[in-house]
Design a protein around this motif. Structure first.
Motif, mmCIF file in Angstrom:
data_model
loop_
_atom_site.group_PDB
_atom_site.id
_atom_site.type_symbol
_atom_site.label_atom_id
_atom_site.label_comp_id
_atom_site.label_asym_id
_atom_site.label_seq_id
_atom_site.Cartn_x
_atom_site.Cartn_y
_atom_site.Cartn_z
ATOM 1 N N LEU A 163 25.972 48.141 43.998
ATOM 2 C CA LEU A 163 26.420 48.296 42.618
ATOM 3 C C LEU A 163 27.912 48.014 42.487
ATOM 4 O O LEU A 163 28.344 47.345 41.548
ATOM 5 C CB LEU A 163 26.110 49.709 42.113
ATOM 6 C CG LEU A 163 24.696 49.884 41.587
ATOM 7 C CD1 LEU A 163 24.428 51.341 41.253
ATOM 8 C CD2 LEU A 163 24.456 49.010 40.357
ATOM 9 N N ALA A 164 28.725 48.511 43.443
ATOM 10 C CA ALA A 164 30.165 48.265 43.382
ATOM 11 C C ALA A 164 30.436 46.769 43.437
ATOM 12 O O ALA A 164 31.238 46.233 42.662
ATOM 13 C CB ALA A 164 30.869 48.963 44.546
ATOM 14 N N PHE A 165 29.732 46.091 44.323
ATOM 15 C CA PHE A 165 29.886 44.640 44.472
ATOM 16 C C PHE A 165 29.523 43.936 43.167
ATOM 17 O O PHE A 165 30.250 43.070 42.679
ATOM 18 C CB PHE A 165 28.980 44.186 45.615
ATOM 19 C CG PHE A 165 29.103 42.744 45.976
ATOM 20 C CD1 PHE A 165 30.215 42.283 46.675
ATOM 21 C CD2 PHE A 165 28.101 41.846 45.645
ATOM 22 C CE1 PHE A 165 30.324 40.956 47.021
ATOM 23 C CE2 PHE A 165 28.205 40.510 45.986
ATOM 24 C CZ PHE A 165 29.314 40.062 46.675
ATOM 25 N N ALA A 166 28.383 44.352 42.571
ATOM 26 C CA ALA A 166 27.866 43.662 41.384
ATOM 27 C C ALA A 166 28.683 43.994 40.138
ATOM 28 O O ALA A 166 28.892 43.126 39.281
ATOM 29 C CB ALA A 166 26.398 44.012 41.174
ATOM 30 N N ILE A 167 29.141 45.239 40.003
ATOM 31 C CA ILE A 167 29.968 45.584 38.834
ATOM 32 C C ILE A 167 31.251 44.759 38.872
ATOM 33 O O ILE A 167 31.682 44.185 37.867
ATOM 34 C CB ILE A 167 30.289 47.098 38.812
ATOM 35 C CG1 ILE A 167 29.016 47.893 38.536
ATOM 36 C CG2 ILE A 167 31.335 47.402 37.738
ATOM 37 C CD1 ILE A 167 29.211 49.398 38.624
ATOM 38 N N GLY A 168 31.864 44.682 40.060
ATOM 39 C CA GLY A 168 33.060 43.846 40.209
ATOM 40 C C GLY A 168 32.768 42.413 39.793
ATOM 41 O O GLY A 168 33.526 41.811 39.030
ATOM 42 N N ALA A 169 31.648 41.870 40.274
ATOM 43 C CA ALA A 169 31.290 40.491 39.949
ATOM 44 C C ALA A 169 31.064 40.337 38.446
ATOM 45 O O ALA A 169 31.459 39.328 37.848
ATOM 46 C CB ALA A 169 30.040 40.089 40.720
ATOM 47 N N GLY A 170 30.434 41.350 37.815
ATOM 48 C CA GLY A 170 30.195 41.303 36.368
ATOM 49 C C GLY A 170 31.511 41.210 35.607
ATOM 50 O O GLY A 170 31.657 40.386 34.696
ATOM 51 N N PHE A 171 32.493 42.032 35.999
ATOM 52 C CA PHE A 171 33.814 41.972 35.364
ATOM 53 C C PHE A 171 34.439 40.600 35.589
ATOM 54 O O PHE A 171 35.061 40.030 34.683
ATOM 55 C CB PHE A 171 34.732 43.064 35.914
ATOM 56 C CG PHE A 171 34.405 44.441 35.402
ATOM 57 C CD1 PHE A 171 33.618 44.605 34.275
ATOM 58 C CD2 PHE A 171 34.898 45.576 36.030
ATOM 59 C CE1 PHE A 171 33.317 45.873 33.788
ATOM 60 C CE2 PHE A 171 34.613 46.844 35.556
ATOM 61 C CZ PHE A 171 33.813 46.996 34.438
ATOM 62 N N ALA A 172 34.288 40.088 36.814
ATOM 63 C CA ALA A 172 34.834 38.757 37.109
ATOM 64 C C ALA A 172 34.216 37.729 36.167
ATOM 65 O O ALA A 172 34.911 36.872 35.614
ATOM 66 C CB ALA A 172 34.558 38.384 38.561
ATOM 67 N N GLY A 173 32.899 37.838 35.943
ATOM 68 C CA GLY A 173 32.202 36.902 35.065
ATOM 69 C C GLY A 173 32.728 36.981 33.633
ATOM 70 O O GLY A 173 32.959 35.952 32.977
ATOM 71 N N ILE A 174 32.911 38.218 33.134
ATOM 72 C CA ILE A 174 33.449 38.393 31.783
ATOM 73 C C ILE A 174 34.843 37.763 31.688
ATOM 74 O O ILE A 174 35.157 37.023 30.754
ATOM 75 C CB ILE A 174 33.511 39.891 31.418
ATOM 76 C CG1 ILE A 174 32.087 40.445 31.306
ATOM 77 C CG2 ILE A 174 34.260 40.089 30.106
ATOM 78 C CD1 ILE A 174 32.033 41.930 31.024
ATOM 79 N N GLY A 175 35.679 38.064 32.709
ATOM 80 C CA GLY A 175 37.040 37.507 32.727
ATOM 81 C C GLY A 175 37.003 35.990 32.716
ATOM 82 O O GLY A 175 37.790 35.344 32.011
ATOM 83 N N GLY A 176 36.088 35.410 33.489
ATOM 84 C CA GLY A 176 35.962 33.956 33.534
ATOM 85 C C GLY A 176 35.614 33.391 32.164
ATOM 86 O O GLY A 176 36.180 32.386 31.720
#
Lengths: 292, 291
Positions: free
Chosen positions: A171-184
């Protein structure tokens, strides 16, 4: 507001979003060197959604973030089989593979880049960046955050106490990735153009650097790191060509003198005492994380 | 011409071997992914160009360039390793990244970011076997890389210093208790690693005749991949991995296009990490235990 200040604010807010993308896995003990890849996935997906289907750019960004989250959750299964330096290298390899995928995807322009039609201005970015910060700060205060800290500090003991270690790591990995996606997505919709070269390992490294500079013991560390990283070069603008060299010296000196980063639990506790909060704030999410 | 491409791939692989060995030494013995290696590689390449341009006699120029690289590596050791023991495993990694940025930008300030052409002091000589063309400097660098790795193996296996280094790799604290002066050995590891990286940078400058402040990055990323694919901390693994990546890179360009190189190289790295993280030849004991 002058165009110059607005431009810097946009970059600052985007850096805040990226900082939390790196902070989440780090808070669970994972060094993610492939965050640029996830930023790219979000950027291309949201740009494609708003360009081809005319979806509102905000919805496209959130949608891009969600898909990136799910994608990361799936990819976490093999990635999290590795640990420590192997995990860092696996995320690095993943980032490189994703970047070369963008380079070879002709649907979204390949090496020529991909123009984004819809536009998101400063206000929109600010709202989402603040939301990302608040979600992180809120989750830190819940049982969920507590379990995350436990997993970071000692996997074996958390496991013994009934924490599902694998689930929290994924979950920590995926939440980080989700934020990265939004930022992108926000990046693409603000600058109206994205290209594979944006999503290189150097992007990932610089985000990791400023997050660690700020410190990962508290939720404020990444924020400070992002502010620092964005504004320091502007302050040093007088010495234009020296600014990255000075930034590098700053990192080296910080790691020697304060390897735990600029803001730690210690400072936060001192500040709270100063304002009469006393030791009673022990239940607060901020400043709870033990060192290490 | 497939055979020619294979030869080119092996020659390119020789450079990756040197960089991979530099990485594998610090990670195998000190358990530390040293991200300043691309900086050392670049410094040596740049200084090869600078000294040759200044008209320095070429054997002195390449020695000077290698010296600069090794000295830079020693500087990194002075500012990172002494503080790293008590902290999180990524702290020395971060400060070595700081050094990479520092080296690159110092060179940028001094000489600019343009691609600089290295003018060779000797005419380029090629060997011809039937239809195969082999450039002599490239062949020399491959042979040199293999010889140095053999030398390193002998150093590690047969000498007193090698025994001490292997003891540190096994367990630094125990080695210290048993009388190994760790604080004196660590700089040695950095200097040897720096020599390998610097040699790689110098040979790259001579073989491909171009240098720029960021030349170390791509080569080093491939070097890291070579190290992992072969097996971390395993010197022969780095040789296998380096040559393999050189060949894969050239074949990807031959069969697909240049944009496909990263996909195949890092795709292979990812697959290896998922299926067999210890690499093709197996990681050294130290790395396997700690991660």
């Amino acid at each position: 507001m002058s165009g110059y200040v607005e431009g810097i604010l946009v970059i600052l807010l985007l850096n805040v979003v990226f900082a939390y993308a790196v902070y989440w896995p780090l808070a669970a003990g994972q060094l993610n060197l492939g965050v640029a890849g996830f930023v790219g996935v979000g950027a291309y997906l949201s740009a494609y959604l708003s360009n081809e289907y005319g979806i509102s750019p905000y919805l496209a960004c959130i949608g891009g973030g969600l898909v990136t989250f799910v994608f990361a959750l799936i990819i976490a299964v093999p990635v999290l089989r590795t640990k420590g330096i192997y995990l860092a290298l696996a995320t690095f390899a993943l980032g490189q593979v994703l970047q070369s995928l963008f380079l070879n995807l002709e649907v979204v322009g390949g090496a020529a880049g991909y123009p984004v039609i819809a536009y998101i201005g400063l206000t929109g970015i600010a709202v989402i960046a603040v939301a990302v910060f608040l979600v992180t700060a809120f989750l830190e205060r819940t049982r969920f955050g507590l379990n995350m800290v436990a997993v970071h500090d000692d996997e074996a003991v958390s496991d013994l106490f009934g924490v599902n270690v694998r689930r929290y790591q994924a979950l920590a990995f995926a939440i980080g990735a989700g934020f990265a996606g939004i930022g992108g997505g926000l990046y693409g919709h603000h600058f109206s153009y994205i290209e594979p070269q944006n999503y290189s390992i150097l992007f990932s490294i610089s985000v990791v650097l400023f997050v660690l500079l700020g410190g990962t013991q508290t939720v404020l560390g990444p924020l400070l790191g992002a502010v620092f990283f964005t504004l320091l070069p502007e302050v040093l603008r007088g010495s234009e060509e020296w600014r990255y060299a000075i930034f590098a010296v700053f990192i080296i000196v910080t790691m020697i003198l304060r390897p735990q980063g600029l803001v730690t639990t210690f400072e936060l506790r001192a500040v709270r005492r100063l304002f009469g909060g006393g030791g009673g704030g022990g239940g607060s999410g901020l400043g709870r994380r033990a060192h290490g | 011409m497939l055979e020619q491409q294979l030869v080119n791939g092996l020659m390119l692989g020789g450079i990756y071997v040197l960089v991979a060995v530099a990485f594998t030494l610090t990670i195998g013995i000190l358990n530390f992914l040293n991200f300043s290696i691309p900086g050392v590689f670049m410094l040596s390449g740049i200084f090869t160009w600078v000294l040759l341009k200044a008209g320095v006699y070429w054997p002195l120029a390449i020695l000077g360039a290698i010296f600069v690289g090794a000295a830079a590596s020693l500087l990194v050791e002075r500012c990172t390793y002494s503080w790293m023991r008590s902290s999180d495993h990524y702290v020395p990694l971060v400060s070595s990244m700081g050094f990479l940025i520092l080296f690159e930008n110092l060179v940028l300030v001094q000489w600019g970011s343009d691609l600089q052409r290295v003018v060779l002091p000797f005419s380029d000589l090629n060997l011809r076997f039937a239809s195969l063309v082999i450039s002599i400097p490239q062949l020399l660098s491959l042979v040199l890389a293999i010889c140095l790795v053999v030398g390193l193996r002998i150093l590690l296996q047969r000498t007193q210093m090698g025994r001490a280094l292997r003891a540190v790799a096994e367990n630094a604290t125990t080695a210290e208790i048993l009388g190994v002066v760790v604080s004196r050995l660590v700089p040695t590891v950095f200097i040897i690693g720096g020599l390998f990286a610097a040699l790689g940078g110098m040979l790259f400058a001579l073989n491909y005749q171009q240098v720029h402040p960021f030349m170390g990055e791509e080569v080093a990323l491939k070097g890291i991949s070579a190290m992992v694919i072969g097996g971390m901390g395993n010197v022969w693994g780095s040789v296998l991995g380096g040559l393999l990546i050189g060949v894969i890179e050239v074949l990807s360009i031959h069969f697909f296009n240049a944009d496909f190189v990263d996909f195949s190289v890092y795709g292979l790295l990812l697959v290896i990490l998922f299926l067999k993280p210890t690499g093709l030849l197996g990681a050294s004991g130290i790395v396997r235990e700690k991660f």
